[in-house]
Design a protein around this motif. Structure first.
Motif, PDB file in Angstrom:
ATOM      1  N   ALA A 250      46.406 103.307  25.495  1.00  0.00           N
ATOM      2  CA  ALA A 250      45.158 102.538  25.112  1.00  0.00           C
ATOM      3  C   ALA A 250      44.201 103.676  24.237  1.00  0.00           C
ATOM      4  CB  ALA A 250      44.344 102.062  26.419  1.00  0.00           C
ATOM      5  N   TRP A 251      43.597 103.011  23.426  1.00  0.00           N
ATOM      6  CA  TRP A 251      42.771 103.936  22.539  1.00  0.00           C
ATOM      7  C   TRP A 251      41.444 104.605  23.590  1.00  0.00           C
ATOM      8  CZ3 TRP A 251      43.338 106.707  18.276  1.00  0.00           C
ATOM      9  CH2 TRP A 251      44.444 105.964  17.304  1.00  0.00           C
ATOM     10  N   LEU A 252      41.440 103.733  24.421  1.00  0.00           N
ATOM     11  CA  LEU A 252      39.818 104.118  25.043  1.00  0.00           C
ATOM     12  C   LEU A 252      40.386 104.761  26.535  1.00  0.00           C
ATOM     13  CD1 LEU A 252      37.235 101.468  24.470  1.00  0.00           C
ATOM     14  CD2 LEU A 252      37.581 103.573  23.319  1.00  0.00           C
ATOM     15  N   LEU A 253      41.527 105.288  26.726  1.00  0.00           N
ATOM     16  CA  LEU A 253      41.993 105.915  27.752  1.00  0.00           C
ATOM     17  C   LEU A 253      41.049 107.144  28.161  1.00  0.00           C
ATOM     18  CD1 LEU A 253      43.873 106.103  30.167  1.00  0.00           C
ATOM     19  CD2 LEU A 253      45.348 107.637  28.844  1.00  0.00           C
ATOM     20  N   PRO A 254      40.641 108.005  27.363  1.00  0.00           N
ATOM     21  CA  PRO A 254      39.749 109.212  27.503  1.00  0.00           C
ATOM     22  C   PRO A 254      38.376 108.686  28.006  1.00  0.00           C
ATOM     23  CG  PRO A 254      40.403 109.324  25.337  1.00  0.00           C
ATOM     24  CD  PRO A 254      41.374 108.179  25.980  1.00  0.00           C
ATOM     25  N   VAL A 255      38.065 107.591  27.387  1.00  0.00           N
ATOM     26  CA  VAL A 255      36.567 106.994  27.736  1.00  0.00           C
ATOM     27  C   VAL A 255      36.579 106.454  29.356  1.00  0.00           C
ATOM     28  CG1 VAL A 255      35.060 105.363  27.058  1.00  0.00           C
ATOM     29  CG2 VAL A 255      36.150 106.593  25.292  1.00  0.00           C
ATOM     30  N   TRP A 256      37.659 105.700  29.537  1.00  0.00           N
ATOM     31  CA  TRP A 256      37.776 105.332  31.094  1.00  0.00           C
ATOM     32  C   TRP A 256      37.855 106.243  31.986  1.00  0.00           C
ATOM     33  CZ3 TRP A 256      42.341 101.821  29.188  1.00  0.00           C
ATOM     34  CH2 TRP A 256      41.683 100.556  28.232  1.00  0.00           C
ATOM     35  N   ILE A 257      38.752 107.386  31.744  1.00  0.00           N
ATOM     36  CA  ILE A 257      38.872 108.623  32.513  1.00  0.00           C
ATOM     37  C   ILE A 257      37.451 109.053  32.878  1.00  0.00           C
ATOM     38  CG2 ILE A 257      39.954 110.711  32.855  1.00  0.00           C
ATOM     39  CD1 ILE A 257      42.321 109.777  31.427  1.00  0.00           C
ATOM     40  N   ALA A 258      36.682 109.378  31.831  1.00  0.00           N
ATOM     41  CA  ALA A 258      35.343 109.987  31.666  1.00  0.00           C
ATOM     42  C   ALA A 258      34.239 109.201  32.654  1.00  0.00           C
ATOM     43  CB  ALA A 258      34.823 110.018  30.248  1.00  0.00           C
ATOM     44  N   ASN A 259      34.530 107.840  32.592  1.00  0.00           N
ATOM     45  CA  ASN A 259      33.817 107.030  33.293  1.00  0.00           C
ATOM     46  C   ASN A 259      34.140 106.527  34.608  1.00  0.00           C
ATOM     47  OD1 ASN A 259      32.162 106.662  30.939  1.00  0.00           O
ATOM     48  ND2 ASN A 259      33.154 104.823  30.195  1.00  0.00           N
ATOM     49  N   ASP A 260      35.254 107.242  34.993  1.00  0.00           N
ATOM     50  CA  ASP A 260      35.883 107.073  36.488  1.00  0.00           C
ATOM     51  C   ASP A 260      36.228 105.485  36.631  1.00  0.00           C
ATOM     52  OD1 ASP A 260      36.766 107.677  38.702  1.00  0.00           O
ATOM     53  OD2 ASP A 260      34.905 107.552  39.913  1.00  0.00           O
ATOM     54  N   ARG A 261      36.815 104.978  35.637  1.00  0.00           N
ATOM     55  CA  ARG A 261      36.923 103.440  35.723  1.00  0.00           C
ATOM     56  C   ARG A 261      38.007 103.096  36.258  1.00  0.00           C
ATOM     57  NH1 ARG A 261      35.515  99.861  30.052  1.00  0.00           N
ATOM     58  NH2 ARG A 261      35.065  98.180  31.083  1.00  0.00           N
ATOM     59  N   LEU A 262      39.231 103.988  36.152  1.00  0.00           N
ATOM     60  CA  LEU A 262      40.517 103.443  36.614  1.00  0.00           C
ATOM     61  C   LEU A 262      41.014 103.829  37.998  1.00  0.00           C
ATOM     62  CD1 LEU A 262      42.317 104.830  33.180  1.00  0.00           C
ATOM     63  CD2 LEU A 262      41.387 102.490  33.633  1.00  0.00           C
ATOM     64  N   ASP A 263      41.637 102.777  38.499  1.00  0.00           N
ATOM     65  CA  ASP A 263      42.470 103.361  39.853  1.00  0.00           C
ATOM     66  C   ASP A 263      43.977 103.695  39.539  1.00  0.00           C
ATOM     67  OD1 ASP A 263      40.277 102.291  42.015  1.00  0.00           O
ATOM     68  OD2 ASP A 263      40.476 100.546  40.567  1.00  0.00           O
ATOM     69  N   ALA A 264      44.418 103.550  38.652  1.00  0.00           N
ATOM     70  CA  ALA A 264      45.918 103.788  38.139  1.00  0.00           C
ATOM     71  C   ALA A 264      46.101 103.481  36.824  1.00  0.00           C
ATOM     72  CB  ALA A 264      46.707 102.908  38.866  1.00  0.00           C
ATOM     73  N   ILE A 265      47.203 104.215  36.150  1.00  0.00           N
ATOM     74  CA  ILE A 265      47.560 104.523  34.804  1.00  0.00           C
ATOM     75  C   ILE A 265      48.936 103.953  34.607  1.00  0.00           C
ATOM     76  CG2 ILE A 265      47.972 106.016  32.717  1.00  0.00           C
ATOM     77  CD1 ILE A 265      45.791 107.697  33.488  1.00  0.00           C
ATOM     78  N   MET A 266      48.956 102.604  33.630  1.00  0.00           N
ATOM     79  CA  MET A 266      50.301 102.102  33.557  1.00  0.00           C
ATOM     80  C   MET A 266      51.129 103.006  32.624  1.00  0.00           C
ATOM     81  SD  MET A 266      51.054  98.159  32.978  1.00  0.00           S
ATOM     82  CE  MET A 266      50.112  97.784  34.143  1.00  0.00           C
TER      83      MET A 266
END
Length: 515
Positions: A250-266
């Motif tokens: 996903a294009w915004l993967l580094p944004v979601w990581i920076a925002n601590d948004r994810l519980d897992a990565i597909m």
């Protein structure tokens, strides 16, 4: 000392354990006029039983006529698909007279059975087929989930049982090529269960800039479901905070990581089983084909991205989803097995995944223990300590897609590659994994499939020394460069550009402490 245990499970005619239905669809597409069973001459009642327990099994039958053409048929209580018929233990097959071949499967834990039968005019017959269970994942505490399913809701429970999948949060809303899609719920259908097979709560897949994000919520599926991911992830009401999974590409993967948004990565997504064949709708970041060429390139690209995440000191679990209902993939074609112990609940499965006690696969069944610990465990080293880790491993695979080699990955690099024919000479033991500083390691099993990257990988084991995480400057730079590319990709979207800008300080701070 821990040793490897390998079960070689025969699977005639199929090229993939978990992608069996996908293989059948490929055969179907190569045949211009599949046989139809609109009229019938005779009836065969087919019963499928577990060979050991004698209990009925939900299963899928792939039926072909004497010329090898796929036969499409319907039956009461069964679910027809392009790849065959799903049924719950017993199915009446009304067919034209002639000779037939069949292939019956009940998920990766059972041996697939081929067979033949003949239909005569006005015949009424019955046939019982038993399937041998070669491995019991639940007995070992491993429970399978597929986090990207868009099948018709009332069909999901049967499809799950026939594919050996325990947990599916059915995606109820998503955007496809700019158009909003929504699942319909049949009147009176019980849309959520919490025990295996658990096919709720609902999930939504994000549109526009958030493409590649799936939010899983625990609300009543009959309540109003939000149209967009931000509405499903409220800033308040932490008691309804969703479980959020992001695609590796996903294009915004580094944004979601920076925002601590994810519980897992597909890392295994709906495009993993043949990117060139089913890439319609792909909106993520494509790999450089010079470094990730051919049919295996996309799968390796997803894994490569995930390893960069881990090399940034981000401890996040891998996950998997098939896109069943949106692609030709069957439920569980890509799946995540989570260690839940003897008893399964939906909440325990999500918690186990978030803790990293998982392996993901589109083929081999790969289970590891290190000092009796599952993946996700953090081993602590004292200052100046060196430690060697011995991996205990169990592996099951199928004859037609044999595991070609096992590989131990340390900090994103291949530490050891072991071919199975070498294992006997080494007493069935994997090489030890040495550490004298912080880092991570994992095990993967790669098959000889040449059509797509078919493999299994454990979640990482972590090693920490002095409360320091392993942060590699090259991996941090990988995501800083990704943010630059994302700025160009979303050049006309001011809202997304603001998110990208806000994420950059996180990665710059990480780079300042990287090695």
């Amino acid at each position: 000392m821990e040793a490897i245990s390998i079960a070689n499970v025969l699977r005639p005619q199929m090229s993939s354990v978990l992608g069996a239905c996908h293989f059948a669809v490929l055969l179907l597409l190569s045949l211009p006029t599949p046989a139809q069973a609109a009229k019938y001459d005779g009836e065969l009642t087919l019963t499928v039983l577990d060979e050991k327990t004698g209990k009925p099994l939900a299963a899928r039958i792939e039926l072909r006529d004497a010329r090898g053409r796929l036969v499409r048929t319907r039956a009461k209580g069964a679910v027809p698909t392009d790849a065959g018929l799903y049924f719950d233990g017993e199915v009446p097959l009304r067919l034209r007279r002639g000779d037939y071949q069949f292939l019956i499967e009940a998920g990766p834990e059972y041996r697939t059975r081929p067979g033949t039968f003949k239909i005569d005019r006005r015949a009424e017959d019955a046939k019982t087929v038993t399937l041998l269970r070669r491995i019991d994942m639940q007995a070992e505490g491993w429970w399978a989930g597929d986090l990207d399913v868009r099948e018709q809701l009332e069909h999901v429970p049967l499809l799950m049982r026939a594919r050996g999948v325990d947990y599916v949060p059915v995606t109820m809303k998503w955007t496809e090529r700019g158009r909003k899609k929504e699942q319909k719920i049949a009147k009176g259908f019980e849309a959520v269960t919490t025990q295996s097979p658990a096919y709720g709560p609902w999930a939504i897949s994000a549109p526009e800039g958030d493409t590649g994000l799936i939010a899983i919520r625990d609300d009543d599926i009959h309540d109003a479901i939000p149209d967009a991911i931000p509405d499903a992830i409220p800033d308040t009401e932490p008691e309804v905070e969703p479980f959020v999974v992001g695609d590796a590409t996903a294009w915004l993967l580094p944004v979601w990581i920076a925002n601590d948004r994810l519980d897992a990565i597909m890392v295994l997504d709906r495009f993993s089983q043949g990117f060139g064949k089913q890439q319609r709708g792909f909106e993520g970041r494509l790999p450089d084909r010079k470094f990730f060429p051919g049919k295996l390139g996309y799968g390796r690209w997803c894994e490569h991205i995930y390893h960069h995440v881990l090399n940034c000191g981000i401890e996040i679990a891998p996950s998997a989803g098939s896109g069943s209902g949106l692609t030709a993939n069957a439920i569980g074609a890509n799946r995540a097995y989570v260690q839940c112990g003897d008893q399964f609940t939906r909440d325990d499965w999500q918690a186990g995944l978030a803790a990293g006690e998982v392996f993901v696969t589109n083929g081999p069944l790969l289970r590891t223990r290190v000092e009796e610990r599952p993946p996700g465990h953090v081993f602590v080293l004292s200052q100046g300590e060196r430690r060697d880790f011995q991996i205990g491993l169990d592996l099951a695979f199928y004859e037609e897609t044999q595991v070609e080699y096992l590989e131990i990955i340390k900090n994103g690099e291949s530490l050891h590659q072991i071919r199975l024919d070498e294992m006997a000479s080494k007493g069935g033991r994997l090489p030890k994994v040495p550490f004298d500083a912080s880092g991570w390691f994992a095990v993967r099993a790669v098959t000889n499939n040449t059509e797509f990257y078919q493999y299994a990988t454990t979640g990482p084991y972590y090693v920490e020394q002095g409360s320091q995480k392993h942060v590699d400057s090259k991996s941090v730079q990988f995501f800083l460069d990704w943010l630059d590319a994302a700025k160009e990709h979303f050049a006309d979207n001011e809202a997304v550009l603001a998110e990208i800008k806000a994420a950059r300080p996180f990665w710059e701070a990480l780079q300042a402490h990287a090695k």
